[in-house]
Motif scaffolding. Structure first.
Motif, PDB file in Angstrom:
ATOM      1  N   VAL A 262       0.844  -1.199   0.000  1.00 11.45           N
ATOM      2  CA  VAL A 262       0.000   0.000   0.000  1.00 11.45           C
ATOM      3  C   VAL A 262       0.876   1.244   0.000  1.00 11.45           C
ATOM      4  O   VAL A 262       0.615   2.211  -0.729  1.00 11.45           O
ATOM      5  N   LEU A 263       1.939   1.199   0.790  1.00  9.84           N
ATOM      6  CA  LEU A 263       2.868   2.322   0.839  1.00  9.84           C
ATOM      7  C   LEU A 263       3.464   2.607  -0.531  1.00  9.84           C
ATOM      8  O   LEU A 263       3.511   3.746  -0.985  1.00  9.84           O
ATOM      9  N   ARG A 264       3.880   1.516  -1.211  1.00 11.66           N
ATOM     10  CA  ARG A 264       4.485   1.696  -2.524  1.00 11.66           C
ATOM     11  C   ARG A 264       3.475   2.174  -3.556  1.00 11.66           C
ATOM     12  O   ARG A 264       3.807   2.891  -4.489  1.00 11.66           O
ATOM     13  N   SER A 265       2.223   1.739  -3.391  1.00  8.59           N
ATOM     14  CA  SER A 265       1.216   2.085  -4.395  1.00  8.59           C
ATOM     15  C   SER A 265       0.665   3.496  -4.196  1.00  8.59           C
ATOM     16  O   SER A 265       0.381   4.181  -5.166  1.00  8.59           O
ATOM     17  N   PHE A 266       0.492   3.909  -2.943  1.00  6.53           N
ATOM     18  CA  PHE A 266      -0.221   5.161  -2.712  1.00  6.53           C
ATOM     19  C   PHE A 266       0.588   6.197  -1.944  1.00  6.53           C
ATOM     20  O   PHE A 266       0.134   7.304  -1.751  1.00  6.53           O
ATOM     21  N   GLY A 267       1.772   5.825  -1.479  1.00  9.44           N
ATOM     22  CA  GLY A 267       2.543   6.742  -0.636  1.00  9.44           C
ATOM     23  C   GLY A 267       3.346   7.751  -1.424  1.00  9.44           C
ATOM     24  O   GLY A 267       4.025   8.580  -0.839  1.00  9.44           O
ATOM     25  N   GLY A 268       3.310   7.656  -2.743  1.00 11.63           N
ATOM     26  CA  GLY A 268       4.124   8.540  -3.560  1.00 11.63           C
ATOM     27  C   GLY A 268       5.255   7.757  -4.199  1.00 11.63           C
ATOM     28  O   GLY A 268       5.453   6.582  -3.890  1.00 11.63           O
ATOM     29  N   ARG A 269       6.008   8.434  -5.097  1.00  9.25           N
ATOM     30  CA  ARG A 269       7.027   7.703  -5.846  1.00  9.25           C
ATOM     31  C   ARG A 269       8.446   8.165  -5.527  1.00  9.25           C
ATOM     32  O   ARG A 269       9.400   7.779  -6.168  1.00  9.25           O
ATOM     33  N   GLY A 270       8.553   9.031  -4.550  1.00  9.63           N
ATOM     34  CA  GLY A 270       9.858   9.625  -4.269  1.00  9.63           C
ATOM     35  C   GLY A 270      10.866   8.638  -3.712  1.00  9.63           C
ATOM     36  O   GLY A 270      10.532   7.503  -3.373  1.00  9.63           O
ATOM     37  N   GLU A 271      12.094   9.111  -3.637  1.00 10.57           N
ATOM     38  CA  GLU A 271      13.171   8.286  -3.126  1.00 10.57           C
ATOM     39  C   GLU A 271      12.956   8.006  -1.630  1.00 10.57           C
ATOM     40  O   GLU A 271      13.275   6.924  -1.142  1.00 10.57           O
ATOM     41  N   GLY A 272      12.379   8.982  -0.920  1.00  9.06           N
ATOM     42  CA  GLY A 272      12.133   8.805   0.503  1.00  9.06           C
ATOM     43  C   GLY A 272      11.158   7.687   0.791  1.00  9.06           C
ATOM     44  O   GLY A 272      11.327   6.926   1.750  1.00  9.06           O
ATOM     45  N   VAL A 273      10.143   7.575  -0.058  1.00 11.09           N
ATOM     46  CA  VAL A 273       9.161   6.514   0.133  1.00 11.09           C
ATOM     47  C   VAL A 273       9.801   5.158  -0.101  1.00 11.09           C
ATOM     48  O   VAL A 273       9.530   4.191   0.607  1.00 11.09           O
ATOM     49  N   ARG A 274      10.687   5.102  -1.093  1.00 12.87           N
ATOM     50  CA  ARG A 274      11.372   3.829  -1.358  1.00 12.87           C
ATOM     51  C   ARG A 274      12.230   3.415  -0.173  1.00 12.87           C
ATOM     52  O   ARG A 274      12.283   2.255   0.192  1.00 12.87           O
ATOM     53  N   ARG A 275      12.882   4.411   0.432  1.00 10.66           N
ATOM     54  CA  ARG A 275      13.695   4.107   1.607  1.00 10.66           C
ATOM     55  C   ARG A 275      12.810   3.647   2.758  1.00 10.66           C
ATOM     56  O   ARG A 275      13.130   2.685   3.455  1.00 10.66           O
TER      57      ARG A 275
END
Lengths: 224, 94, 231
Positions: free
Chosen positions: A126-139
């Motif tokens: 869910v985080l990956r799908s809706f949390g945004g696509r930035g580098e911070g979200v990936r971390r």
């Protein structure tokens, strides 16, 4: 390369063969009857679900250390495939439970820990799908996977201590050679499907990233 | 072999895969020792249920794979296009 | 910065003292969490009040739900003070070891959620009319271990969550399943203490489990934190 059609045919054929062994060749278990045949599908799926999450863990660790987008794409793909097999486990589990215990859900250790683990990695997804696509979200997601996978151990110990009632031992000890004959091909067939999905998802994520990067470069070049 | 034939072959294999649970014979009721066991255990699950469950699962899994593949193919085309445009622009600029 | 860099402990205590002093002065987090705990106590009491025997069986669940919610509220506010004026970047960019900063924040969160429980536990005991006094020590120990597990897992995730959209929704969704071993251990351990459940090895096994969880994720988080944040 057109790897997908080939792999899809091989995968589907393997599944067909495995189902043939599961339903026609494997002997009828005396007390459980038809329900016992879920075992050949359910148990390998659970193994592959764990495998997916563990690969997601490895990919995330690598990503945290080298920050290569490819490692992150691999981790995401592995978690997605793990979730897919987790869903199979959580769908076939209650079928088994209904047949064996007369209820759809029981607070049985393996079922419960699988469900909790599924929730952790569902949060990742869910985080990956809706949390945004930035580098911070990936971390953020990578940290989540790194914390989540070792949690398998704690969740399992906690749930087992909570409810000590596991039928799995009975099942695996009572395996005849015919049953093994059906279990391992099933595992192999599911493994092929696992790697097919992993390959596809990984490629999709990786290419999407490359497209993004090139788009950015194009925009910059046009800006000159 | 073309992709279309391959897809057809995959679909046929899946159909065969689903044939197995459909063909399997349900357990004879005497497998249960008591009337209680019969109603509580064996009555609850038939191959029909398994067939429906497996069918749904495989349809979803292979459908998911197919969708991903389709999207991925589209992305690959877009990637080629973008790359040629990038090379074009860079050639003009540099 | 010139001269010798201050030691790990010095930095740890500097951040810790700064946060605790600011909190004691403004009391904003403590006040909101305390009020939240109060409201929750009432709701849980409304929901669960029954005969005394039943109350004794549900109070562990009520206590741990209260801890879970209060903890989430606190963890979400971890870097609220630093979010203003971009002080967070300053904290991360400073030559101070980042794990010292994280450890300080973990301790702050631990103190905050535990102090809320110090308020909520007696209130719940009074409202549900369960005599917790004879076993107050062990119960507070369990709650402390639970608050520790929550702080240890929740704090680093809260740091990461500042980057995500819907962070305030995502964070509880992410943290709750993650701390489920501690939650199970806490609820079951507390009911063993209250004599409503019987374990094979009493409450000791649960304490071990929770302690192992706290140590493992605490050390792991501190060890990995250097890799988690950049710039």
């Amino acid at each position: 390369m057109k790897l997908f059609p080939v792999m899809a045919v091989v995968g589907a054929a393997a599944v067909a063969a495995a189902h043939y062994l599961t339903f026609i060749v494997a002997p009828m278990e005396r007390t459980m009857g038809a329900a016992q045949r879920i075992f050949y599908f359910h148990v390998p799926s659970a193994w592959l679900c764990y495998l997916g999450f563990i690969l997601g863990f490895v990919g995330s660790i690598v990503y945290l250390y080298n920050r290569k987008a490819k490692a992150d794409a691999f981790a995401l793909a592995a978690v997605e495939v793990g979730l897919c097999f987790g869903l199979i486990v959580l769908l076939t589990g209650p079928l088994w439970a209904r047949a064996a215990w007369g209820v759809w859900w029981k607070w049985e250790p393996r079922l419960t820990s699988m469900a909790l683990l599924f929730l952790i990695f569902a949060a990742y997804w869910v985080l990956r799908s809706f949390g945004g696509r930035g580098e911070g979200v990936r971390r953020f997601a990578a940290v989540l996977a790194v914390f989540g996978a070792p949690n398998i151990l704690f969740v399992h110990v906690a749930v087992k201590k909570w409810r000590g009632d596991h039928p799995d031992m009975v099942v695996s000890n009572g395996l005849t050679s015919d049953m093994r004959l059906a279990l391992y091909p099933s595992l192999l067939a599911l493994l092929i499907v696992f790697f097919l999905l992993l390959h596809l998802r990984y490629r999709a994520h990786r290419d999407a990233l490359t497209v993004q990067a090139i788009r950015r470069r194009l925009a910059r070049l046009r800006g000159i | 072999m073309t992709v279309k034939t391959m897809a057809r072959a995959a679909a046929v294999s899946l159909g065969l895969a689903l044939l197995a649970p459909a063909l399997a014979q349900d357990a004879p009721p005497e497998a249960a020792k008591t009337a209680f066991e019969k109603t509580e255990r064996l009555e609850n699950l038939r191959y029909r249920h398994l067939w429906i469950a497996y069918g749904t699962i495989w349809l979803v899994v292979f459908g998911f794979a197919f969708r991903t593949w389709q999207r991925s193919e589209r992305t690959a085309k877009e990637l080629d296009d973008l790359k040629s445009r990038l090379a074009d622009l860079e050639g003009r600029n540099g | 910065m010139s001269g010798a860099a201050p030691g790990y402990v010095a930095i740890l205590s500097a951040v810790l003292v700064k946060d605790l002093r600011a909190e004691l002065r403004s009391k904003e987090t403590l006040a909101t969490m305390g009020l939240f705990g109060l409201v929750m106590t009432f709701i849980l009491a409304f929901g669960f009040t029954a005969d005394p025997a039943t109350n004794r069986r549900v109070i562990p669940g009520a206590l741990w739900i209260a801890l879970l919610f209060a903890g989430t509220l606190g963890v979400g506010r971890t870097f609220a003070r630093e979010a203003k004026d971009d002080a967070f970047s300053a904290l991360i960019l400073s030559p101070a070891p980042r794990s010292a900063v994280l450890l300080a924040k973990m301790i702050v969160n631990f103190c905050l959620s535990l102090s809320v429980m110090v308020l909520v536990t007696p209130l719940l005991a009074i409202m549900l009319r369960v005599d917790l006094l004879p076993s107050l020590g062990p119960i507070m120990l369990m709650l402390a271990l639970g608050a520790g597990g929550f702080a240890v897992v929740g704090t680093p995730l809260a740091v990461m969550a500042v980057n995500a959209r819907f962070a305030e929704v995502l964070l509880p969704m992410v943290v709750f399943p993650m701390v489920s071993p501690v939650l199970i251990g806490g609820v079951k351990g507390t009911s063993v203490i209250l004599g409503t459940t019987f374990g094979d090895d009493g409450v000791g096994g649960w304490i071990q489990l929770m302690l192992a969880f706290d140590v493992a994720f605490g050390v792991g988080g501190l060890f990995l934190f250097e890799r988690m944040v950049t710039e």
